[in-house]
Design an enzyme around this catalytic site. Structure first.
Site, PDB file in Angstrom:
ATOM      1  N   SER A  74       0.856  -1.187   0.000  1.00 31.94           N
ATOM      2  CA  SER A  74       0.000   0.000   0.000  1.00 31.94           C
ATOM      3  C   SER A  74       0.889   1.233   0.000  1.00 31.94           C
ATOM      4  O   SER A  74       2.047   1.173   0.448  1.00 31.94           O
ATOM      5  CB  SER A  74      -0.896   0.018   1.249  1.00 31.94           C
ATOM      6  OG  SER A  74      -1.523   1.280   1.414  1.00 31.94           O
TER       7      SER A  74
ATOM      8  N   TYR B 216      -2.092  -1.212  10.168  1.00 33.39           N
ATOM      9  CA  TYR B 216      -2.159  -1.357   8.714  1.00 33.39           C
ATOM     10  C   TYR B 216      -0.891  -0.832   8.052  1.00 33.39           C
ATOM     11  O   TYR B 216      -0.261  -1.524   7.242  1.00 33.39           O
ATOM     12  CB  TYR B 216      -3.385  -0.618   8.177  1.00 33.39           C
ATOM     13  CG  TYR B 216      -3.550  -0.728   6.678  1.00 33.39           C
ATOM     14  CD1 TYR B 216      -4.121  -1.872   6.118  1.00 33.39           C
ATOM     15  CD2 TYR B 216      -3.145   0.295   5.828  1.00 33.39           C
ATOM     16  CE1 TYR B 216      -4.276  -1.981   4.743  1.00 33.39           C
ATOM     17  CE2 TYR B 216      -3.293   0.184   4.456  1.00 33.39           C
ATOM     18  CZ  TYR B 216      -3.861  -0.960   3.920  1.00 33.39           C
ATOM     19  OH  TYR B 216      -3.996  -1.074   2.554  1.00 33.39           O
TER      20      TYR B 216
END
Length: 260
Positions: free
Chosen positions: A148, A162
């Site tokens: 990401s 995350y």
């Protein structure tokens, strides 16, 4: 299209396994690979969802109902593949949970790291025999991990688990790239920006329909990523064009976190 270019990006006839393939980026990747002539094995936890995407993909698509965050799930995937050569492994399954700084407990943090970081490593390790069965010096088997842009920029959200897990995916991919090279297996990571998914619906739903929040407006336009954007990156890394590429983190974000 010239014969040269067509051959350079040709992945037809290969076999790929995509985790988290029933929604969001995983579904886009599975659809893109299937349309490129790849035999796609889709993995997800929901049987109905797996059946639906297998029916949509048609052809030689196969489905495996498994939770990659568990040892049983990983074993079920390996058993389903058997001794079939695996040319492409896409570790896409992921999750996010709120992990604010002032919260208590570790369950959510552990769950995010378990699925986003630990599971891709364990699944890759489990499927090494199948990957080696498809590998050759001129055409390595490919491991593609979905990271990401959170791995590149801490951003404004308190998504500590995350962002940390995706940063770990980026470094793990480099590490695997080094150690798998001697087995004729490459390992790369893709860092997507904003794509429609269950994890991003909270952002895409902040304004008018399909409106991209200002924080996600990229230098290349105010839009979310589309199937061709992510599938194109996967096909590049999986094709002859990407055969000499390993250990890289490829941002696919319209420039967010790279030039903005």
């Amino acid at each position: 299209m010239s014969i040269y270019v067509a051959g350079l990006f040709d992945v037809a006839g290969k076999r790929a396994l995509v985790t988290g393939a029933t929604s969001g980026i995983g579904r886009m990747i599975a659809r893109g690979l299937a349309q490129a002539g790849v035999e796609v094995w889709v993995v997800a936890r929901g049987a109905d969802d797996v059946d639906a995407i297998v029916g949509e993909l048609g052809g030689k698509a196969q489905g495996v109902v498994a939770d990659v965050a568990t040892e049983d799930g990983i074993a079920r995937i390996a058993e389903a593949l058997g001794d079939r050569p695996l040319h492409i492994l896409v570790n896409n399954a992921g999750t996010d949970r709120p992990t604010p700084l002032d919260a208590e407990g570790r369950e959510d943090f552990d769950a995010v790291l378990g699925l986003n970081l630990t599971a891709p490593f364990l699944l890759t390790r489990k499927l090494l025999p199948q990957l080696e069965g498809a590998a050759s010096p001129g055409d390595p088997a490919r491991v593609i991990n979905i990271a990401s842009i959170a791995a590149l920029n801490p951003g404004h959200l308190e998504n500590f688990a995350y962002a940390s897990s995706k940063s770990g995916v980026a470094m793990m991919s480099r590490h695997l790239g080094r150690h798998l090279a001697k087995r004729n297996i490459s390992c790369n990571a893709i860092a997507p920006g904003l794509f429609p998914s269950r994890l991003t619906e909270q952002f895409l739903g902040m304004g008018e329909a399909d409106e991209v929040p200002k924080a996600f407006v990229s230098p290349l336009g105010a839009r979310a990523g589309e199937m061709d954007d992510i599938a194109g990156a996967v096909i590049y890394l999986s094709s002859r064009a990407g055969a000499w590429v390993t250990g890289v983190l490829l941002p696919v974000s319209g420039g967010i976190s790279t030039v903005s």
